[in-house]
Design an enzyme around this catalytic site. Structure first.
Site, PDB file in Angstrom:
ATOM      1  N   HIS A  88       0.822  -1.214   0.000  1.00 31.66           N
ATOM      2  CA  HIS A  88       0.000   0.000   0.000  1.00 31.66           C
ATOM      3  C   HIS A  88       0.855   1.263   0.000  1.00 31.66           C
ATOM      4  O   HIS A  88       0.374   2.337  -0.371  1.00 31.66           O
ATOM      5  CB  HIS A  88      -1.023   0.005   1.148  1.00 31.66           C
ATOM      6  CG  HIS A  88      -0.469   0.186   2.522  1.00 31.66           C
ATOM      7  ND1 HIS A  88      -0.209  -0.866   3.367  1.00 31.66           N
ATOM      8  CD2 HIS A  88      -0.158   1.301   3.225  1.00 31.66           C
ATOM      9  CE1 HIS A  88       0.224  -0.407   4.525  1.00 31.66           C
ATOM     10  NE2 HIS A  88       0.278   0.900   4.459  1.00 31.66           N
ATOM     11  N   ASP A 225       1.413  -7.831   2.219  1.00 33.67           N
ATOM     12  CA  ASP A 225       1.500  -6.383   2.003  1.00 33.67           C
ATOM     13  C   ASP A 225       2.954  -5.942   1.825  1.00 33.67           C
ATOM     14  O   ASP A 225       3.579  -5.412   2.738  1.00 33.67           O
ATOM     15  CB  ASP A 225       0.852  -5.664   3.193  1.00 33.67           C
ATOM     16  CG  ASP A 225       0.482  -4.233   2.873  1.00 33.67           C
ATOM     17  OD1 ASP A 225       0.988  -3.693   1.872  1.00 33.67           O
ATOM     18  OD2 ASP A 225      -0.318  -3.645   3.630  1.00 33.67           O
ATOM     19  N   SER A 642       4.013   2.096   8.407  1.00 36.11           N
ATOM     20  CA  SER A 642       3.802   1.119   7.340  1.00 36.11           C
ATOM     21  C   SER A 642       5.094   0.887   6.574  1.00 36.11           C
ATOM     22  O   SER A 642       5.724   1.831   6.094  1.00 36.11           O
ATOM     23  CB  SER A 642       2.723   1.615   6.369  1.00 36.11           C
ATOM     24  OG  SER A 642       1.468   1.636   6.993  1.00 36.11           O
TER      25      SER A 642
END
Length: 706
Positions: A88, A225, A642
């Site tokens: 992402h 991810d 992240s």
């Protein structure tokens, strides 16, 4: 992202040499001045490297962790500059290279050679080279006696001066100055940026975003991810603008991937760039966050996302354009919902009020910050600002980045003017043709819906003047007004717009933009009348808390500077039952079987086939015999983390952080040790898909996976 009094400085020095607090796994610690008691606790929990290996040594762990393009974290994993971050985080880069014919977002991307690696505009990685506390210098220069404007000017000047100083040594360096401890301290951080960053590998969206919004912020998770980029440099191994002649960067340090995995209770550590937390925030500030910021955000984005989803479902071309935009909007829409739920479910405001009552009594008995920290004044200031903040949030959520037209209207006064000043009538601005990035039908419907919603939600004094035109010329119909703007304004044109000709000021888009700027100015003026005083009170509150608890180390709130968090692998109680600390391949196959009912669980048949194997070879865990997909730690994370590397006690890479859990979404303002968990993707899952789906032998060899 995110001035220390003499007494506050002393308190912080004392706290950094004191014993460790009970909640050892809470904290976002700066590395250069990591308190010795914190390091000793890390050792007690299983960290095996020396203190200097974190920050001081050449090739310390900090040297393989990067700020990824100003919004995520990443880690260098090879001697040739490969960088792992989350899928992402690479979402927009992957999307920008996608077309209907070559949809890398949907189908994934694998570069088979250096020549196939794809360059990206406006992306970079930044390495932290050095950090230091410059608070004493500020105090010596009279910083505390300056007003807000003077402080801003001083900090800007000092930042430029420090940057000039380091550039005399190395022209590729720059310095940022950031506030810590609510502005009670200031640190200067030296960075080196590399701007030639190329896409190397991406799994299909079905895996990189597996579970979609259904599973976002939830546990259990099976999302793979990750995405892979490479840093390129000039032939001298120094930062250089993109060139076909650039070569892969050779870093001082890269993270070694570990195939050994982890077990329940093992030491785990993240190093990354957490964006923003507000753990010192008062009860009044938490109420404002819940009701005047989160609630409006939830309401407006709910409207916007329903329209976006409908158009995206109807057209593949539209979906490609809006995949990234929708994901960005939905992420903090759901975060806001979860945060408000947690604030209420744990009674956070009441907890803060009880703590503030205790702090007030301590202040009364000690006289500390008497005449400065005033709880009654703080309450009055927040009460005055509450409705203003709510209206401001509605304004921002309605008009910022919600439609292409509004985005361009805001940009008008900031655009570069082309042409010769001696010929004013030939001076012009020009928007680039970005028609491939947005869809007119979707844009117009969102625009009209949000215009109507804004009118119903805010104080009438903050309605821009164009609402009068909507009522008088268009019968109150926002959709008709939007149609008129799109037909009559030059804002959506990519042709030159001559700014000194009569038609410019008469353009309905220019009028619309000026009306917005007028209301924005009014909102900011009214907010600023009390916001500086609120900030002072929150700063005093932080100072008082640290002084009252001077027997404990205190970390500063996150501000997108490098931080370390440590703890253990382990689950939590989920609905009264143990959550488990990892997921395995069987669990994702079970979800894939529900793909016909839940679109977020759909995946290509090859993925189901690969993950249905009975033997995963070198990628399966030696203890459980399973391919472990995602795992939990009690590391302290927030947005910006992240892509942060997750290290074991030997400093080896075991995963990438990509999410928190729904049960602890109030952790930005209150860390709940029992519930707060960091969700990471197991590095062996990453390597498995690189190998079995991507057949990326050259990359695996580069990573040292034999």
């Amino acid at each position: 992202m995110k001035l220390l009094s003499k007494s506050g400085t002393a308190a912080l020095i004392l706290c950094l040499s004191a014993v460790l607090p009970a909640h050892a796994d809470e904290g976002m610690w700066t590395l250069y001045n990591l308190p010795q008691p914190v390091f000793e606790q890390m050792q007690a929990e299983g960290f095996l490297l020396p203190y200097s290996a974190l920050y001081s040594d050449k090739g310390a762990l900090k040297d393989c962790v990067v700020n990824f393009s100003g919004y995520c974290s990443g880690v260098v994993v090879s001697p040739d500059g490969l960088v792992f971050t989350n899928h992402h985080c690479g979402f927009e880069a992957i999307r920008s290279h996608s077309t209907v014919e070559h949809d890398y977002m949907l189908n994934g991307f694998v570069a088979k050679s250096y020549d196939e690696e794809l360059p990206n505009e406006n992306m970079f990685v930044s390495f932290m080279k050095k950090q230091e506390d410059i608070t004493p210098r500020l105090k010596a220069d009279g910083f505390e006696s300056m007003d807000v404007a003077q402080k801003d000017k001083y900090l800007d000047s000092l930042e430029n001066h420090l940057t000039d100083s380091v550039r005399r040594i190395d022209s590729t360096l720059h310095v940022n100055i950031d506030p810590f401890y609510e502005g009670n301290r200031y640190y200067a951080t030296t960075y080196q940026d590399f701007t030639d960053l190329r896409l190397v590998f991406a799994v299909p969206k079905s895996m990189g975003k597996f579970g979609g919004e259904t599973d976002n912020w939830m546990w259990p998770r099976q999302t793979c991810d990750f995405s892979v980029f490479r840093i390129y440099a000039g032939k001298d191994n120094r930062p250089a603008a993109y060139s076909k002649d650039n070569v892969p960067y050779h870093p001082e340090r890269w993270a070694q991937v570990s195939m050994e995995g982890y077990k329940d209770g093992d030491y785990a550590m993240t190093i990354g760039y957490p964006g923003s937390t507000s753990r010192y925030l008062s009860s009044y500030g938490i109420r404002e966050r819940r009701d005047a910021e989160n609630e409006p955000r939830i309401q407006v984005r709910g409207i916007k996302q329903e329209i976006m989803a409908r158009h995206m479902k109807a057209s593949e071309a539209v979906r490609i354009k809006y995949d990234s935009k929708y994901a960005q909007s939905a992420n903090y829409w759901k975060n806001s919902i979860g945060m408000n739920k947690c604030i209420d479910s744990i009674g956070l405001i009441a907890q803060k009020q009880a703590y503030e009552a205790r702090l007030r009594q301590w202040q009364k008995s000690t006289g500390y910050l008497k005449g400065k920290l005033d709880f009654d004044k703080m309450a009055e200031l927040y009460q005055h600002r509450f409705n203003l903040m709510k209206d401001y949030t509605y304004f921002v959520e309605t008009f910022y980045r919600s439609s292409e037209f509004s985005t361009r209207a805001f940009r008008l006064n900031r655009m570069e003017i082309h042409g010769k000043k001696e010929e004013p009538k030939k001076e012009y601005i020009q928007f680039e043709d970005n028609s491939k990035e947005w869809d007119a039908a979707l844009d117009k419907e969102v625009f009209a819906a949000l215009l109507e919603n804004y009118r119903r939600k805010v104080d009438s004094k903050f309605l821009p003047d164009f609402y009068k035109s909507i009522d008088t010329q268009f019968g109150g119909d926002c959709a008709r007004y939007v149609d008129y703007l799109y037909k009559k304004s030059f804002l959506l044109s990519s042709k030159p717009i001559y700014v000194n000709r009569p038609y410019y000021q008469k353009d309905p888009g220019v009028i619309y933009g000026l009306d917005l700027l007028g209301v924005l100015s009014d909102l900011r003026t009214e907010l600023s009348a009390c916001s500086d005083s609120i900030n002072d009170q929150e700063r005093y509150l932080c100072d008082a808390k640290i002084r009252m608890e001077q027997d404990q180390p205190h970390y500063s709130d996150a501000n997108f500077t490098m931080r370390l968090s440590y703890g253990q692998v382990g689950g939590f109680l989920l609905g009264g039952e143990p959550s488990g600390y990892y997921t395995d391949a069987a669990s994702i196959v079970a979800k894939m079987e529900r793909g016909s009912q839940i679109a977020d669980y759909q995946a290509e048949p090859v993925m189901r086939q690969l993950l249905s194997a009975t033997d995963f070879g070198r990628y399966q865990d030696k203890t459980t015999g399973k391919l472990q997909l995602c795992f939990l730690t009690n590391n302290d994370i927030t947005g910006g983390n992240s892509g942060s590397p997750m290290f074991d006690g030997k400093g080896r890479l075991i995963g990438l952080a990509f999410d928190g859990n729904w049960d602890s979404l109030s952790s930005d303002i209150n860390f709940d040790r029992k519930l707060a968990r960091c969700i990471g993707v197991d590095i062996r899952y990453v390597l498995f898909l690189m190998d079995k789906w991507g057949h990326a032998d050259r990359l695996l060899k580069e990573l040292g996976v034999n």
